[in-house]
Design an enzyme around this catalytic site. Sequence first.
Site, PDB file in Angstrom:
ATOM      1  N   HIS A  47     -12.966  -5.640  44.652  1.00  0.00           N
ATOM      2  CA  HIS A  47     -12.636  -6.594  43.594  1.00  0.00           C
ATOM      3  C   HIS A  47     -12.768  -5.966  42.207  1.00  0.00           C
ATOM      4  O   HIS A  47     -11.982  -6.273  41.311  1.00  0.00           O
ATOM      5  CB  HIS A  47     -13.552  -7.816  43.711  1.00  0.00           C
ATOM      6  CG  HIS A  47     -13.142  -8.971  42.869  1.00  0.00           C
ATOM      7  ND1 HIS A  47     -12.056  -9.765  43.170  1.00  0.00           N
ATOM      8  CD2 HIS A  47     -13.661  -9.478  41.725  1.00  0.00           C
ATOM      9  CE1 HIS A  47     -11.926 -10.710  42.255  1.00  0.00           C
ATOM     10  NE2 HIS A  47     -12.887 -10.555  41.366  1.00  0.00           N
ATOM     11  N   HIS A  94      -8.619 -16.349  42.600  1.00  0.00           N
ATOM     12  CA  HIS A  94      -9.935 -16.866  42.975  1.00  0.00           C
ATOM     13  C   HIS A  94      -9.823 -17.430  44.387  1.00  0.00           C
ATOM     14  O   HIS A  94     -10.190 -18.577  44.659  1.00  0.00           O
ATOM     15  CB  HIS A  94     -10.427 -17.916  41.974  1.00  0.00           C
ATOM     16  CG  HIS A  94     -11.775 -17.576  41.418  1.00  0.00           C
ATOM     17  ND1 HIS A  94     -12.775 -18.486  41.241  1.00  0.00           N
ATOM     18  CD2 HIS A  94     -12.301 -16.387  41.012  1.00  0.00           C
ATOM     19  CE1 HIS A  94     -13.857 -17.892  40.743  1.00  0.00           C
ATOM     20  NE2 HIS A  94     -13.579 -16.617  40.588  1.00  0.00           N
ATOM     21  N   GLU A 311     -23.148 -14.044  38.421  1.00  0.00           N
ATOM     22  CA  GLU A 311     -21.819 -14.311  37.878  1.00  0.00           C
ATOM     23  C   GLU A 311     -21.746 -15.705  37.264  1.00  0.00           C
ATOM     24  O   GLU A 311     -20.720 -16.383  37.312  1.00  0.00           O
ATOM     25  CB  GLU A 311     -20.755 -14.124  38.965  1.00  0.00           C
ATOM     26  CG  GLU A 311     -20.650 -12.681  39.424  1.00  0.00           C
ATOM     27  CD  GLU A 311     -19.576 -12.442  40.481  1.00  0.00           C
ATOM     28  OE1 GLU A 311     -18.772 -13.364  40.739  1.00  0.00           O
ATOM     29  OE2 GLU A 311     -19.533 -11.330  41.046  1.00  0.00           O
TER      30      GLU A 311
END
Length: 742
Positions: A47, A94, A311
């Site tokens: 990612h 996402h 995050e």
Amino acid sequence: MNEPEVNLDLALEHGLTEEEYNIICERLGRTPSFTELGVFSVMWSEHCSYKNSIALLKTLPRQGGKLLVGAGEENAGLVDIGDGLAICFKIESHNHPSAVEPYQGAATGVGGILRDIFTMGARPIAALNSLRFGSLDDPRTRYLFEGVVKGIGDYGNCFGVPTVAGEVYFDDSYKENPLVNAMAVGIVKTDRTASAVAKGKGNPVMIVGSSTGRDGIHGATFASEEISEKSESKRPSVQVGDPFTEKLLLEATLEIIKNNWIVGIQDMGAAGISCSTSEMSEKGNSGMIIDLDKVPLRESDMSAYEIMLSESQERMLVVVKKGYEAEVKKIFEKWDLNCEIIGEVTGDGILTAKKDGEIKTKIPAFDLVLGGGAPVYIRETKKPKYLEETIKFDFTTIPEPEDYSEAIKSVVSSPNIASKKWVYEQYDSMVRTNTIVGPGCDSAVVYIKDSNKAIAVKTDCNSRYVYLNPREGTKIAVAESARNIICSGGTPLAITNCLNFGNPYKPEMYWVFKEAVAGMGEACRFFETPVTGGNVSFYNESPKRAVYPTPVIGMVGLIENLDYITTSYFKNEGDLIYILGIDKEELGGSEYMKVIHDVVAGNSPQIDLEAEKKLHDFTLRAIRQGFIKSAHDVSEGGLVTALIECSIINQKNPLGCEVELDEGSRFDFALFSESQSRIIVSIDSNKKEAFEKLAEEMNQPISKIGNVNSDKISINRRMELELNEMSALYFKSISRIMKNEL
């Protein structure tokens, strides 16, 4: 916290390979600390590092045209539109979070992409999305669909950005792996842009925005693995968003950028503090020392590992010009946001993080980042065996419909064709009052205030085409995006992309990915629409299957004069209807074949880029000369679907048509063929001769097929379709499914 012993087994648990763990030990000259192992695991995840894609992505046209920054150089792309202004835009996925927690997964996807825009100094003016789900017959799919749409709508509506366009497709390949791609567009003055860079030894480093919690830890690594039964346990990896805080963060961020008090700024998205500190340091050929005890926390007893990997949403890292700390702090206090100095820029190239007086990380920033020392792989490729079978399909073996009217109704009411009104009615598409053309037409059009210009924006990809022919299918995605911009009166400028694929370690999947990237590059070079950046999302597969390869294209275009804005629907009775382009009776991957015959086979439609570009040039010139009243491209569902859409898209004033179509080798092939490079236009009958003369001069194939009327759609005098019935099928199909009315 008692930290576990770092060894190969622990590294493997973190998603690193044995080879990668050995490289880390060699680079550091020692065994990494537990926190360092965590930082490497997220920064070297697929990612963040793009380790299996960056080599191929570098083959794309990443500069030129009106680009102001090269692809990947900043948080988002930047394209010059004149008058001292630029469009800032980007798309990201996402997917994995949305598969586990659809509402927050989608909402935080929107929040993250908006931050990428305003950290560039741009004010967001539009949001778009591209969504993929399984069949709506499945209750879990309906749950995911409802949650994702609500998450997108709530975040965008609360933040105050109009969601103006998008696309939604349904196919069983997405059942376990929905795709949620969010795009944002902003406007910025070219002399007021910001950069994601840290430089200037001694300049203070600030964390601003929300407090840091335990949400989202290892979100980047979660997005770098396949969905499985264990994924439900990954809920802590799904972040939680707060659009009201993000709105405050937007205003504060734009204010400090406007006042020229900062050196650089970056969103804390995937990998949180680990990512922003290392990437900004590497970009500035500098280093950073930070004190994690100074990071505002919302949970007690968080370890260095947790703080570095969190995050939590709505946070930024800011490098401030020394001497302006108080001014910056005052701005964030005014907006009721955290603003704390957590460290300073150094000149040693090292990311040093301390906690409780102890050094927790001491890593060369270069070794962590994409384009730096992160690993780069080129995987084995092998052409998938299924392509040998699908290409053999003989379309002449399928029976003609016994009842053409019923076949048309089935296609028009299928969820892939039917209006996505149920979706976009949950979005505020008009907030900020810039939206000129909202959801429903070929592309959205957004006004640039204090000018006579607008921008056209679009997302597009037919993944069935890519499944059947990865290179041609991806070329078509670029071409159709451009065609939609053209139909709205705009000139295509540049693209961003979101490349959604399965496991890159499988040779067949990597072959498909490589072919798709090659097709994108070919089309973008031909149309002079460089790639500004984007996102790669691998591992979109479950133990059962991978999703269809889905390289979503997000395109922006410029409408030089508001008079050129064109919409899809018929305008006046008596107007003449033309079809631009030539039908080749291509049904591979078509909606007709799937809905009526449950077949996805054959070759994808073929795209002649020269013919496509000629079509663009002619259509745009005819629009600018005032000939064309409406323009709508022929895509999913073929010519008959496009004609129906032209008739009913304007619900306030639907208008029918009477047409005589070339019936080709078979009437169903003529009606439902999805051959490319075709546009339906309507013109005033008084301009017939001049319009046809222009087509002759520009060597553009056109065919007059009929005229606009008031009450019904008549096709070759063989069938008549009632506008009210078509409208009900088209606009109410999805809402009826979601309300269990079918």
